[in-house]
Write an enzyme that holds these catalytic residues in place. Sequence first.
Site, PDB file in Angstrom:
ATOM      1  N   THR A  63       0.851  -1.195   0.000  1.00 28.64           N
ATOM      2  CA  THR A  63       0.000   0.000   0.000  1.00 28.64           C
ATOM      3  C   THR A  63       0.884   1.241   0.000  1.00 28.64           C
ATOM      4  O   THR A  63       0.673   2.178  -0.780  1.00 28.64           O
ATOM      5  CB  THR A  63      -0.929  -0.010   1.240  1.00 28.64           C
ATOM      6  OG1 THR A  63      -1.757  -1.176   1.158  1.00 28.64           O
ATOM      7  CG2 THR A  63      -1.783   1.230   1.317  1.00 28.64           C
ATOM      8  N   ASN A 120      -6.251  -9.291  -7.840  1.00 31.39           N
ATOM      9  CA  ASN A 120      -6.359  -9.998  -6.564  1.00 31.39           C
ATOM     10  C   ASN A 120      -7.714 -10.661  -6.339  1.00 31.39           C
ATOM     11  O   ASN A 120      -7.847 -11.525  -5.495  1.00 31.39           O
ATOM     12  CB  ASN A 120      -6.068  -9.047  -5.399  1.00 31.39           C
ATOM     13  CG  ASN A 120      -6.874  -7.776  -5.479  1.00 31.39           C
ATOM     14  OD1 ASN A 120      -6.812  -7.052  -6.475  1.00 31.39           O
ATOM     15  ND2 ASN A 120      -7.643  -7.493  -4.449  1.00 31.39           N
ATOM     16  N   GLN A 178       0.234  -9.684  -6.652  1.00 35.73           N
ATOM     17  CA  GLN A 178      -0.340 -11.035  -6.793  1.00 35.73           C
ATOM     18  C   GLN A 178       0.374 -11.841  -7.877  1.00 35.73           C
ATOM     19  O   GLN A 178       0.140 -13.039  -8.002  1.00 35.73           O
ATOM     20  CB  GLN A 178      -1.836 -10.947  -7.126  1.00 35.73           C
ATOM     21  CG  GLN A 178      -2.679 -10.291  -6.046  1.00 35.73           C
ATOM     22  CD  GLN A 178      -2.833 -11.142  -4.791  1.00 35.73           C
ATOM     23  OE1 GLN A 178      -2.569 -12.357  -4.800  1.00 35.73           O
ATOM     24  NE2 GLN A 178      -3.250 -10.513  -3.698  1.00 35.73           N
ATOM     25  N   SER A 191       5.042  -7.374  -2.503  1.00 35.30           N
ATOM     26  CA  SER A 191       4.789  -7.386  -1.059  1.00 35.30           C
ATOM     27  C   SER A 191       5.191  -8.723  -0.442  1.00 35.30           C
ATOM     28  O   SER A 191       4.829  -9.782  -0.969  1.00 35.30           O
ATOM     29  CB  SER A 191       3.301  -7.136  -0.817  1.00 35.30           C
ATOM     30  OG  SER A 191       3.016  -7.106   0.552  1.00 35.30           O
ATOM     31  N   HIS A 234       4.321 -10.320   2.413  1.00 35.14           N
ATOM     32  CA  HIS A 234       3.386 -11.254   3.063  1.00 35.14           C
ATOM     33  C   HIS A 234       2.494 -12.002   2.079  1.00 35.14           C
ATOM     34  O   HIS A 234       1.746 -12.893   2.464  1.00 35.14           O
ATOM     35  CB  HIS A 234       2.553 -10.561   4.151  1.00 35.14           C
ATOM     36  CG  HIS A 234       1.465  -9.656   3.652  1.00 35.14           C
ATOM     37  ND1 HIS A 234       0.149 -10.050   3.600  1.00 35.14           N
ATOM     38  CD2 HIS A 234       1.483  -8.380   3.213  1.00 35.14           C
ATOM     39  CE1 HIS A 234      -0.596  -9.050   3.152  1.00 35.14           C
ATOM     40  NE2 HIS A 234       0.195  -8.024   2.910  1.00 35.14           N
ATOM     41  N   THR A 236      14.541   4.007   9.953  1.00 37.52           N
ATOM     42  CA  THR A 236      15.478   2.891  10.185  1.00 37.52           C
ATOM     43  C   THR A 236      14.973   1.633   9.485  1.00 37.52           C
ATOM     44  O   THR A 236      13.791   1.286   9.603  1.00 37.52           O
ATOM     45  CB  THR A 236      15.605   2.629  11.704  1.00 37.52           C
ATOM     46  OG1 THR A 236      16.065   3.830  12.300  1.00 37.52           O
ATOM     47  CG2 THR A 236      16.551   1.482  12.000  1.00 37.52           C
ATOM     48  N   CYS A 263      -9.213  -6.106   2.048  1.00 43.79           N
ATOM     49  CA  CYS A 263      -9.454  -4.767   2.589  1.00 43.79           C
ATOM     50  C   CYS A 263     -10.913  -4.397   2.463  1.00 43.79           C
ATOM     51  O   CYS A 263     -11.398  -3.530   3.164  1.00 43.79           O
ATOM     52  CB  CYS A 263      -8.629  -3.732   1.829  1.00 43.79           C
ATOM     53  SG  CYS A 263      -6.995  -4.305   1.489  1.00 43.79           S
TER      54      CYS A 263
HETATM   55  N1  PLP Z   1      -1.994  -4.710  -4.327  1.00 49.39           N
HETATM   56  C1  PLP Z   1      -2.629  -5.877  -4.458  1.00 49.39           C
HETATM   57  C2  PLP Z   1      -2.917  -6.406  -5.824  1.00 49.39           C
HETATM   58  C3  PLP Z   1      -3.024  -6.601  -3.334  1.00 49.39           C
HETATM   59  O1  PLP Z   1      -3.646  -7.766  -3.459  1.00 49.39           O
HETATM   60  C4  PLP Z   1      -2.721  -6.066  -2.052  1.00 49.39           C
HETATM   61  C5  PLP Z   1      -3.173  -6.768  -0.831  1.00 49.39           C
HETATM   62  O2  PLP Z   1      -4.248  -7.326  -0.772  1.00 49.39           O
HETATM   63  C6  PLP Z   1      -2.049  -4.846  -1.963  1.00 49.39           C
HETATM   64  C7  PLP Z   1      -1.692  -4.191  -3.123  1.00 49.39           C
HETATM   65  C8  PLP Z   1      -1.691  -4.238  -0.647  1.00 49.39           C
HETATM   66  O3  PLP Z   1      -0.695  -4.991  -0.020  1.00 49.39           O
HETATM   67  P1  PLP Z   1      -0.180  -4.696   1.466  1.00 49.39           P
HETATM   68  O4  PLP Z   1      -1.030  -5.507   2.354  1.00 49.39           O
HETATM   69  O5  PLP Z   1       1.257  -5.140   1.482  1.00 49.39           O
HETATM   70  O6  PLP Z   1      -0.324  -3.250   1.714  1.00 49.39           O
END
Ligand code: PLP
Length: 407
Positions: free
Chosen positions: A73, A152, A190, A210, A212, A248, A338
């Site tokens: 994000t 996603n 994704q 990302s 995670h 940091t 989200c």
């Molecule tokens: N972009 C996409 C396509 C995502 O699926 C997600 C998370 O669901 C994000 C951005 C945001 O990722 P983060 O949780 O690392 O902010």
Amino acid sequence: MTREIYLDNAATTPCDKRVLKAMEPYWSKIYGNPSSFNDAGREARKAVDQSRQKIARLLGAKNQEIIFTSSATEANNLAIFGIIKTIKNKNCKIITTLVEHASVSEPIKKLMEDGLKIHYLSVNKDGLIDLNEFKKALTPETILISIICANNEIGSVQPIKKMAKIIKEFRKSSLGSDEKIPFFHVDAVQAANHLDINVNNLGVDLMTISSHKIYGPKGIASLYVRRGTKIEPLIYGGGQEFNLRSSTEAVPLIVGFAKALEITNNLQQITYNKQERLRTYFVNELKKILPSVKINGPENPQNRIPNIINITIPEIENEQLLLHLDKYGIHASAGSACASYDIEPSHVLTAIGLSKEEARSSIRFSLGKQTSKADLDYVLKILPKMVNKIEGLYPKDLKEHYYGRAD
Ligand code: PLP
């Protein structure tokens, strides 16, 4: 005893044990500040440098082109606001799509409210943009193109390489203008587990990934910024991350992120083949058991990633179904994590032509590298039972009365 079957891997993935192991020393053994001029700091700096190097190599980038952020994000916000901040003349345009993740669509909406022109590319029933519309949308005032690589919610994969080629030709043909403009940003969050995300093969200027989502720790992500891209920071301070993102460095998370990317890269072909097989099996069986089911997103494997299965079960409200599945240990979702608490139906599903009602009857199963055929067999056993149960609880003729919605 109920089984626990996690099918929400597009929302987040469990941390790989090898990643945990790689991070371990950096919590309380090697804990220096990478900016400190002492041995503890130098060791931490070495870990950050090596991790950055690893990520850069895997993406085909140079070390200084990898900027660590706290999340995708943040990386998406940095790409969008960071580019726009450099523009003195606000009479410019951004091209994006109607199916972006909120971390792209919301910053762009904010810029639109501030007066910037936005061209929203429409998508077809598979969630794919039209390259001719894109070509026409590219005008000299275009400063940025921001596109999701793999969606996603429905898994559609946009033609990024073809778009990059069109942009390159456009830059050449717009005589006298800056050869680097417009900039091309891709959200590859994704895509990272499944597709080639080498920045040179793709031809992008900025790219978000990302940790995670690739079996790494939460709280760390990166933005690739091609050398020569005009961008300003959003966070000011000690000048870390080549002056683009002060603070940091999160050393253990950075180490874990690099390890996670390395593992997912090594396993990419195996995971892809396994998930594609599982998906085909699941979809075929599901159609036999629930003939009314509709699969959302592209059928052609070329146009999608293999792990996202988005389905509509007509007349079955997704929140009800998810609650029932959850009770049986099956963890799926309504689409974007989200947006899970939004009452609005998914903007992605409505953009591909589903009615609001159909969108509210849709759920997403997203497979992970740990998902097995036995897991899916369990879902195939439980899902029809839950659908029957909901149909019994809420007969069709009384549905409106129960739900209190008529749209
Ligand atoms: N972009 C996409 C396509 C995502 O699926 C997600 C998370 O669901 C994000 C951005 C945001 O990722 P983060 O949780 O690392 O902010």
